[in-house]
Design a protein around this motif. Structure first.
Motif, PDB file in Angstrom:
ATOM      1  N   MET A  76       0.832  -1.207   0.000  1.00 54.22           N
ATOM      2  CA  MET A  76       0.000   0.000   0.000  1.00 54.22           C
ATOM      3  C   MET A  76       0.863   1.253   0.000  1.00 54.22           C
ATOM      4  SD  MET A  76      -2.842   1.253   2.798  1.00 54.22           S
ATOM      5  CE  MET A  76      -1.644   1.598   4.088  1.00 54.22           C
ATOM      6  N   TRP A  77       1.923   1.269   0.808  1.00 54.72           N
ATOM      7  CA  TRP A  77       2.747   2.474   0.900  1.00 54.72           C
ATOM      8  C   TRP A  77       3.657   2.654  -0.300  1.00 54.72           C
ATOM      9  CZ3 TRP A  77       1.474   6.498   3.352  1.00 54.72           C
ATOM     10  CH2 TRP A  77       0.528   6.362   4.376  1.00 54.72           C
ATOM     11  N   GLN A  78       4.027   1.561  -0.928  1.00 50.94           N
ATOM     12  CA  GLN A  78       4.720   1.678  -2.211  1.00 50.94           C
ATOM     13  C   GLN A  78       3.813   2.382  -3.220  1.00 50.94           C
ATOM     14  OE1 GLN A  78       4.680  -1.754  -4.796  1.00 50.94           O
ATOM     15  NE2 GLN A  78       6.866  -1.528  -5.225  1.00 50.94           N
ATOM     16  N   HIS A  79       2.540   1.978  -3.264  1.00 51.14           N
ATOM     17  CA  HIS A  79       1.590   2.568  -4.209  1.00 51.14           C
ATOM     18  C   HIS A  79       1.360   4.043  -3.893  1.00 51.14           C
ATOM     19  CE1 HIS A  79      -1.828   2.795  -6.952  1.00 51.14           C
ATOM     20  NE2 HIS A  79      -2.461   3.452  -5.992  1.00 51.14           N
ATOM     21  N   ILE A  80       1.201   4.383  -2.610  1.00 47.56           N
ATOM     22  CA  ILE A  80       0.971   5.776  -2.226  1.00 47.56           C
ATOM     23  C   ILE A  80       2.168   6.645  -2.619  1.00 47.56           C
ATOM     24  CG2 ILE A  80       0.829   7.322  -0.225  1.00 47.56           C
ATOM     25  CD1 ILE A  80      -1.062   5.270   1.058  1.00 47.56           C
ATOM     26  N   CYS A  81       3.375   6.136  -2.402  1.00 45.88           N
ATOM     27  CA  CYS A  81       4.563   6.907  -2.768  1.00 45.88           C
ATOM     28  C   CYS A  81       4.652   7.118  -4.278  1.00 45.88           C
ATOM     29  CB  CYS A  81       5.825   6.202  -2.272  1.00 45.88           C
ATOM     30  SG  CYS A  81       6.099   6.358  -0.492  1.00 45.88           S
ATOM     31  N   LEU A  82       4.163   6.163  -5.047  1.00 49.67           N
ATOM     32  CA  LEU A  82       4.213   6.273  -6.500  1.00 49.67           C
ATOM     33  C   LEU A  82       3.099   7.142  -7.069  1.00 49.67           C
ATOM     34  CD1 LEU A  82       5.135   2.592  -7.448  1.00 49.67           C
ATOM     35  CD2 LEU A  82       6.634   4.599  -7.523  1.00 49.67           C
ATOM     36  N   THR A  83       2.023   7.377  -6.280  1.00 48.58           N
ATOM     37  CA  THR A  83       0.904   8.171  -6.779  1.00 48.58           C
ATOM     38  C   THR A  83       0.855   9.580  -6.181  1.00 48.58           C
ATOM     39  OG1 THR A  83      -0.520   7.136  -5.093  1.00 48.58           O
ATOM     40  CG2 THR A  83      -0.574   6.194  -7.314  1.00 48.58           C
ATOM     41  N   ASN A  84       1.583   9.802  -5.091  1.00 43.53           N
ATOM     42  CA  ASN A  84       1.640  11.149  -4.501  1.00 43.53           C
ATOM     43  C   ASN A  84       3.092  11.593  -4.380  1.00 43.53           C
ATOM     44  OD1 ASN A  84       0.378  13.455  -3.522  1.00 43.53           O
ATOM     45  ND2 ASN A  84       0.292  12.744  -1.414  1.00 43.53           N
ATOM     46  N   THR A  85       3.875  11.229  -5.370  1.00 44.78           N
ATOM     47  CA  THR A  85       5.329  11.413  -5.336  1.00 44.78           C
ATOM     48  C   THR A  85       5.752  12.857  -5.130  1.00 44.78           C
ATOM     49  OG1 THR A  85       5.535   9.528  -6.843  1.00 44.78           O
ATOM     50  CG2 THR A  85       7.476  10.947  -6.578  1.00 44.78           C
ATOM     51  N   ASP A  86       5.209  13.780  -5.913  1.00 42.05           N
ATOM     52  CA  ASP A  86       5.668  15.168  -5.881  1.00 42.05           C
ATOM     53  C   ASP A  86       5.461  15.800  -4.503  1.00 42.05           C
ATOM     54  OD1 ASP A  86       6.380  14.918  -8.510  1.00 42.05           O
ATOM     55  OD2 ASP A  86       4.641  16.001  -9.312  1.00 42.05           O
ATOM     56  N   ASN A  87       4.290  15.571  -3.902  1.00 35.52           N
ATOM     57  CA  ASN A  87       4.019  16.157  -2.583  1.00 35.52           C
ATOM     58  C   ASN A  87       4.911  15.566  -1.507  1.00 35.52           C
ATOM     59  OD1 ASN A  87       1.865  18.027  -3.143  1.00 35.52           O
ATOM     60  ND2 ASN A  87       0.525  16.287  -3.485  1.00 35.52           N
ATOM     61  N   ILE A  88       5.072  14.243  -1.534  1.00 30.41           N
ATOM     62  CA  ILE A  88       5.921  13.596  -0.529  1.00 30.41           C
ATOM     63  C   ILE A  88       7.368  14.054  -0.691  1.00 30.41           C
ATOM     64  CG2 ILE A  88       6.785  11.386   0.338  1.00 30.41           C
ATOM     65  CD1 ILE A  88       4.154  10.117  -0.599  1.00 30.41           C
ATOM     66  N   SER A  89       7.827  14.122  -1.924  1.00 26.69           N
ATOM     67  CA  SER A  89       9.210  14.530  -2.189  1.00 26.69           C
ATOM     68  C   SER A  89       9.461  15.968  -1.737  1.00 26.69           C
ATOM     69  CB  SER A  89       9.516  14.385  -3.677  1.00 26.69           C
ATOM     70  OG  SER A  89      10.834  14.800  -3.962  1.00 26.69           O
ATOM     71  N   SER A  90       8.503  16.860  -2.014  1.00 28.64           N
ATOM     72  CA  SER A  90       8.651  18.267  -1.627  1.00 28.64           C
ATOM     73  C   SER A  90       8.735  18.421  -0.109  1.00 28.64           C
ATOM     74  CB  SER A  90       7.471  19.071  -2.173  1.00 28.64           C
ATOM     75  OG  SER A  90       7.496  20.394  -1.689  1.00 28.64           O
ATOM     76  N   LEU A  91       7.850  17.741   0.591  1.00 27.11           N
ATOM     77  CA  LEU A  91       7.851  17.821   2.061  1.00 27.11           C
ATOM     78  C   LEU A  91       9.061  17.114   2.658  1.00 27.11           C
ATOM     79  CD1 LEU A  91       4.051  17.258   2.529  1.00 27.11           C
ATOM     80  CD2 LEU A  91       5.302  19.248   3.367  1.00 27.11           C
ATOM     81  N   LEU A  92       9.501  16.042   2.024  1.00 25.79           N
ATOM     82  CA  LEU A  92      10.694  15.329   2.488  1.00 25.79           C
ATOM     83  C   LEU A  92      11.927  16.220   2.361  1.00 25.79           C
ATOM     84  CD1 LEU A  92      11.889  12.682   3.533  1.00 25.79           C
ATOM     85  CD2 LEU A  92      12.096  11.911   1.156  1.00 25.79           C
ATOM     86  N   GLU A  93      12.011  16.968   1.265  1.00 26.25           N
ATOM     87  CA  GLU A  93      13.127  17.897   1.086  1.00 26.25           C
ATOM     88  C   GLU A  93      13.131  18.960   2.184  1.00 26.25           C
ATOM     89  OE1 GLU A  93      15.032  20.882  -2.325  1.00 26.25           O
ATOM     90  OE2 GLU A  93      13.161  19.812  -2.695  1.00 26.25           O
ATOM     91  N   GLN A  94      11.929  19.492   2.500  1.00 25.43           N
ATOM     92  CA  GLN A  94      11.825  20.480   3.576  1.00 25.43           C
ATOM     93  C   GLN A  94      12.230  19.877   4.918  1.00 25.43           C
ATOM     94  OE1 GLN A  94       8.044  22.563   3.765  1.00 25.43           O
ATOM     95  NE2 GLN A  94       8.295  22.948   5.956  1.00 25.43           N
ATOM     96  N   TYR A  95      11.817  18.648   5.147  1.00 25.19           N
ATOM     97  CA  TYR A  95      12.142  17.967   6.402  1.00 25.19           C
ATOM     98  C   TYR A  95      13.648  17.737   6.530  1.00 25.19           C
ATOM     99  CZ  TYR A  95      11.978  14.358  10.051  1.00 25.19           C
ATOM    100  OH  TYR A  95      12.169  13.637  11.206  1.00 25.19           O
TER     101      TYR A  95
END
Length: 366
Positions: free
Chosen positions: A231-250
């Motif tokens: 499930m989390w593999q799928h979520i990361c592949l479908t909401n990639t840009d938002n997760i990546s942007s927030l991960l960079e900020q973190y």
């Protein structure tokens, strides 16, 4: 709300719970369901939850006022194409996925924007399947709605009423805002929890000392790392840009914290933890969210034979079901010595009343 017809494409945990909730609150509703699992359909008919079981998506769905897409997200595209020719022009189409951009784009491509309201009930369970569904799953849970721009406002208002009727709290957002918000409060935390667990795994000694003492606070803050990797593999592949942007900020925030830590900046270190404490204590206390709530209490018990059995027996005598029970060896972040987990908040509250009335000292998890 007057009687209406409701259809479900998928009758697993969420679809089954939605059907149960609607049946419970609106007993006159006519309910239709399709699922590839025939045994789930038969059980739902036997339970009186649905009126009509379908082994394929067909003409039965033409009479639906609402249709919920509750099958796994990977089947949405195919199911939508099949459903399109059986969809009344007056029907409202909705889904239950945790990422909204993909489904909205597909709805637009199919020309169904005037009928679609994206949905995300922010609740769930570690259990799955219709057999584990329950009508109370949505009570006091946020249910995010992401209406298409072209759907009439009166249909959105009517669907909000339906959501409120089953006990949930409707919250209307744009689908882009939804995906950014859930990336911050659900998706990124799962990435962080998994990374912390992997960090300890890689840094641990051959004797496994870190793993041995991780049963305390570390296990609590990384609980969500036990979620489904698929499930989390799928979520990361479908909401990639938002997760990546927030991960960079973190990462930037962690780097800044490391610099202050290396400099032993006393004031900054204090403010870092104090600001987090104050903000966390301001959170609204609702029973459900994107990260599943734990219903846990800890109990001070005497170190003598039979102490645990006495508590378990006492709760059983009062019909309180226990999900899990165990000794808390690490007292760093938790008070008490015996950790008891329950399936529902009501059970935790009842257990607190029972144990307190028998002289036990209880500590509820914040």
């Amino acid at each position: 709300m007057s009687a209406f017809t409701c259809g479900f494409i998928g009758l697993g945990l969420i679809g089954g719970s939605l059907a149960r909730a609607v049946r419970n609150k609106l007993p006159e509703a006519y309910m239709i369901a399709y699922d590839t699992n025939v045994s789930s359909l038969k059980l739902a008919v036997k339970d009186g939850v649905i009126n009509e079981a379908c082994t394929q998506i067909g003409d039965s769905f033409e009479k639906c006022d609402y249709i919920f897409l509750c099958a796994p997200v990977s089947f949405n595209d195919e199911n939508l194409i099949t459903l399109q020719s059986h969809l009344s022009k007056n029907a409202v189409l909705t889904d239950v996925g945790s990422v909204k951009t993909g489904i909205h784009e597909h709805i637009t491509a199919l020309g169904l924007e005037e009928q679609f309201i994206g949905g995300h009930p922010m609740t769930g369970s570690e259990r799955f399947g219709y057999a584990n569904s329950k009508a109370s799953l949505f009570e006091n849970a946020y249910y995010i709605l992401t209406p298409s721009d072209k759907i009439p406002t009166e249909k959105v208002a009517a669907f909000q009423t339906l959501v409120q009727t089953i006990g949930a709290i409707p919250l209307v957002l744009s689908y882009r805002q939804h995906d950014y918000v859930t990336a911050a409060i659900s998706h990124l935390p799962h990435v962080i929890a998994a990374s912390l667990v992997n960090l300890v795994k890689d840094a641990d000694s051959k004797e496994g000392i870190m793993k041995m003492i991780a049963a305390g606070g570390f296990k609590d803050i990384t609980r969500i790392a036990s979620s489904s990797p698929t499930m989390w593999q799928h979520i990361c592949l479908t909401n990639t840009d938002n997760i990546s942007s927030l991960l960079e900020q973190y990462i930037q925030d962690l780097t800044a914290f490391k610099q202050k830590l290396d400099a032993k900046d006393t004031d900054v270190l204090y403010r870092f933890f104090d600001d987090a404490r104050i903000y966390r204590e301001s959170f609204i206390n609702v029973s459900s969210g994107p990260i599943k709530t734990e219903y846990v209490l800890t109990v001070d018990i005497a170190d003598k034979p039979g102490a645990i059995a006495a508590i378990a027996s006492l709760l059983a005598m009062h019909d309180v079901s226990i999900k899990n029970i165990g000794i808390n060896h690490n007292r760093e972040l938790a008070e008490g010595a015996l950790r008891i987990e329950f399936y529902e908040d009501t059970a935790a509250r009842n257990a607190t009343d029972v144990l307190t009335s028998h002289g036990y000292n209880i500590h509820m998890k914040a």
